[in-house]
Write an enzyme that holds these catalytic residues in place. Sequence first.
Site, mmCIF file in Angstrom:
data_model
loop_
_atom_site.group_PDB
_atom_site.id
_atom_site.type_symbol
_atom_site.label_atom_id
_atom_site.label_comp_id
_atom_site.label_asym_id
_atom_site.label_seq_id
_atom_site.Cartn_x
_atom_site.Cartn_y
_atom_site.Cartn_z
ATOM 1 N N CYS A 142 -1.124 9.204 4.072
ATOM 2 C CA CYS A 142 -2.268 9.141 2.490
ATOM 3 C C CYS A 142 -2.825 9.564 1.235
ATOM 4 O O CYS A 142 -3.291 9.593 -0.015
ATOM 5 C CB CYS A 142 -1.489 7.194 2.187
ATOM 6 S SG CYS A 142 -2.938 6.319 3.059
ATOM 7 N N GLU A 165 0.860 -1.346 -0.011
ATOM 8 C CA GLU A 165 0.205 0.495 0.214
ATOM 9 C C GLU A 165 0.716 1.222 0.148
ATOM 10 O O GLU A 165 1.821 1.373 1.195
ATOM 11 C CB GLU A 165 -0.877 -0.025 1.174
ATOM 12 C CG GLU A 165 -2.048 -1.343 0.847
ATOM 13 C CD GLU A 165 -3.199 -0.852 0.180
ATOM 14 O OE1 GLU A 165 -3.673 -0.582 -0.320
ATOM 15 O OE2 GLU A 165 -3.052 -1.929 -1.105
HETATM 16 P P1 NAP Z 1 8.850 4.533 3.780
HETATM 17 O O1 NAP Z 1 10.094 6.116 3.239
HETATM 18 O O2 NAP Z 1 8.346 4.004 2.780
HETATM 19 O O3 NAP Z 1 9.036 3.498 4.571
HETATM 20 C C1 NAP Z 1 8.412 2.292 4.878
HETATM 21 C C2 NAP Z 1 8.832 1.424 6.001
HETATM 22 O O4 NAP Z 1 9.001 0.941 4.579
HETATM 23 C C3 NAP Z 1 8.977 1.958 6.373
HETATM 24 O O5 NAP Z 1 9.444 0.899 7.972
HETATM 25 C C4 NAP Z 1 11.383 2.137 6.274
HETATM 26 O O6 NAP Z 1 12.014 2.132 7.332
HETATM 27 C C5 NAP Z 1 10.904 0.696 5.277
HETATM 28 N N1 NAP Z 1 11.766 1.053 3.597
HETATM 29 C C6 NAP Z 1 12.953 1.647 4.426
HETATM 30 N N2 NAP Z 1 13.271 1.101 2.979
HETATM 31 C C7 NAP Z 1 13.286 -0.458 2.699
HETATM 32 C C8 NAP Z 1 13.621 -1.502 1.641
HETATM 33 N N3 NAP Z 1 15.208 -0.820 0.998
HETATM 34 N N4 NAP Z 1 12.943 -2.219 2.305
HETATM 35 C C9 NAP Z 1 12.186 -2.241 2.950
HETATM 36 N N5 NAP Z 1 12.119 -2.038 4.074
HETATM 37 C C10 NAP Z 1 12.297 -0.584 3.570
HETATM 38 O O7 NAP Z 1 7.489 5.578 4.385
HETATM 39 P P2 NAP Z 1 7.150 6.564 5.289
HETATM 40 O O8 NAP Z 1 7.358 7.911 5.011
HETATM 41 O O9 NAP Z 1 7.535 5.884 6.822
HETATM 42 O O10 NAP Z 1 5.627 7.121 5.281
HETATM 43 C C11 NAP Z 1 5.066 8.046 4.115
HETATM 44 C C12 NAP Z 1 4.681 7.427 2.999
HETATM 45 O O11 NAP Z 1 3.738 5.862 3.249
HETATM 46 C C13 NAP Z 1 3.688 7.813 2.125
HETATM 47 O O12 NAP Z 1 4.387 8.063 1.335
HETATM 48 C C14 NAP Z 1 2.522 7.831 2.552
HETATM 49 O O13 NAP Z 1 1.173 7.898 1.521
HETATM 50 C C15 NAP Z 1 2.561 5.916 2.410
HETATM 51 N N6 NAP Z 1 1.540 5.267 2.921
HETATM 52 C C16 NAP Z 1 0.557 4.298 2.247
HETATM 53 C C17 NAP Z 1 -0.969 4.181 3.119
HETATM 54 C C18 NAP Z 1 -1.678 3.633 2.275
HETATM 55 O O14 NAP Z 1 -2.520 2.756 2.781
HETATM 56 N N7 NAP Z 1 -1.519 3.543 0.566
HETATM 57 C C19 NAP Z 1 -0.949 3.822 4.423
HETATM 58 C C20 NAP Z 1 0.274 4.978 4.985
HETATM 59 C C21 NAP Z 1 1.372 5.799 4.176
HETATM 60 P P3 NAP Z 1 12.710 3.308 7.810
HETATM 61 O O15 NAP Z 1 12.361 3.793 8.244
HETATM 62 O O16 NAP Z 1 14.240 2.273 8.386
HETATM 63 O O17 NAP Z 1 13.581 3.955 7.172
#
Ligand code: NAP
Length: 515
Positions: A320, A286
């Site tokens: 999001c 997601e």
């Molecule tokens: P993010 O930077 O993509 O991080 C999400 C998770 O992925 C974190 O736990 C992060 O760990 C981990 N991660 C980073 N690199 C990775 C890799 N190479 N392999 C596996 N995991 C990895 O997102 P965010 O800044 O936390 O959240 C904001 C984003 O989430 C926005 O784009 C938002 O739209 C989206 N979102 C979507 C939904 C939905 O339901 N569609 C809901 C909520 C949020 P680290 O933090 O340790 O880097």
Amino acid sequence: MVLQYSHEPFTNFKEEQHKKAFQESLAYVNTQLGKHYPLVINGERIETTEKKVSINPANKEEVIGSVSMANQQLAEQAMQSALQAFESWKKWKMEHRANILFRAAAIMRRRKHEFSSYLVKEAGKPWNEADADTAEAIDFLEYYARQALEMKDGASVKSRVGEYNQYHYVPLGVGIIISPFNFPLAIMAGTAVAAIVTGNTILLKPADATPVIAAKFVELMEEAGLPNGVLNFIPGKGAEIGDFLVEHPKTRFISFTGSQAVGCRIYERAAKVHPGQIWLKRVIAEMGGKDTVVVDRDADLDLAAASIVYSAFGFAGQKCSAGSRAVVHQDVYDEVLEKAVKLTKTLSVGNPEEFETYMGPVIHEASYEKIMSYIEIGKEEGKLMVGGEGDDSQGFFIQPTIFADLDENARLMQEEIFGPVVAFCKARDFDHMMKIANNTDYGLTGALISNNREHIERAREEFHVGNLYFNRGCTGAIVGYQPFGGFNMSGTDSKAGGPDYLILHMQGKTTSETF
Ligand code: NAP
């Protein structure tokens, strides 16, 4: 017959007793800051030399707590623990697994303000937003427990004379749960317990910015009676243990919520079959959004302005589902813009611990820098109407910002900013509105403000988003009422909090006996 479900009510902080109770919780959590939370692997607490210190985004000097950080070796240990625990957990009756979720929901409900206070401190959520996050976590526990009960006997299939056919759901195996910072309790807990209740065991990797709230949840699940090894808590660097676990041959599925870039990376890496791997990994991803509030000529303009403003600036635009684009019919554009600017000027930005604060900080420095750079782009691409200022001297504060007169293809209209910035774009007519509404890579949420019945029905068909709302804002989906997930590059449309969600964590098994 499955138990009735109704969502957890939001707290009315205008009532003095609730306000006082929340203030007491905040005071209590303030006495709990600075603690250290080790990894939890097979129920064992493991301390590492590498630690992540979690800070308050509203006050950079304040430490919320610290967590131990897993490296690949410890991630492997957690995998082995989860594999072992799976052998017994998969045999538990669905009812018994569901009971643990019911108990966890009851504990969290009793400690609701405490959990919300951690969200205020660690994620910078104002009271209402924190309260909604905790309520959603309780909802996920309650709703998925009930869904599991509905699925426990499988689905009915036909049997011919002399034959007995059955169709059951069986768990998948070990899942990797990777959660984002913005719903650090609800999404983290929801994705974890959906996997658990269906009989899988998990490795939980919380977002780097919000690990303490996840550690508190892990403690709660233990208190609720979850056996050792079912939930292994492994904070760690996404790039290091994330990639390692996504590629691990024993990983059966990955449940990811986060940005498009990381989601696509995971999807691609999970597709490769590694030596020793005997399945194709399932990926729930997601991802981000570029969500639009569309305002028709025939609309309640006060409602339109309020829908735009509250969708754009709730939790500083870090949802999001945040409405980061307003597409407004040319005949009412100036009036809606003026109302939205006026309303935005009434919003208070400050310390989320204060009850009066509408908008707190953004999550961290990298986010602050990114949003401020988009504000500079906005000044080139459009007209700054309000906001545009940031202050990171104490915390990461950015004023709610409106840009007007954006071209439909401008970067501000296309790219996810994930901050308190909304772009206004003028549309000629309803056809043009729908064209702009659908002109991004994403397809998560959207709203149409209109009193034109024909247009509402057209939008129902043409507005291509996973969650579409009429005459309200585009944020605030409720578990069990508005299943949530997006189209296109917003993800795999898994619809969290909906009737089709749990099945994604299971596989159907047909048995057929001939007599
Ligand atoms: P993010 O930077 O993509 O991080 C999400 C998770 O992925 C974190 O736990 C992060 O760990 C981990 N991660 C980073 N690199 C990775 C890799 N190479 N392999 C596996 N995991 C990895 O997102 P965010 O800044 O936390 O959240 C904001 C984003 O989430 C926005 O784009 C938002 O739209 C989206 N979102 C979507 C939904 C939905 O339901 N569609 C809901 C909520 C949020 P680290 O933090 O340790 O880097």
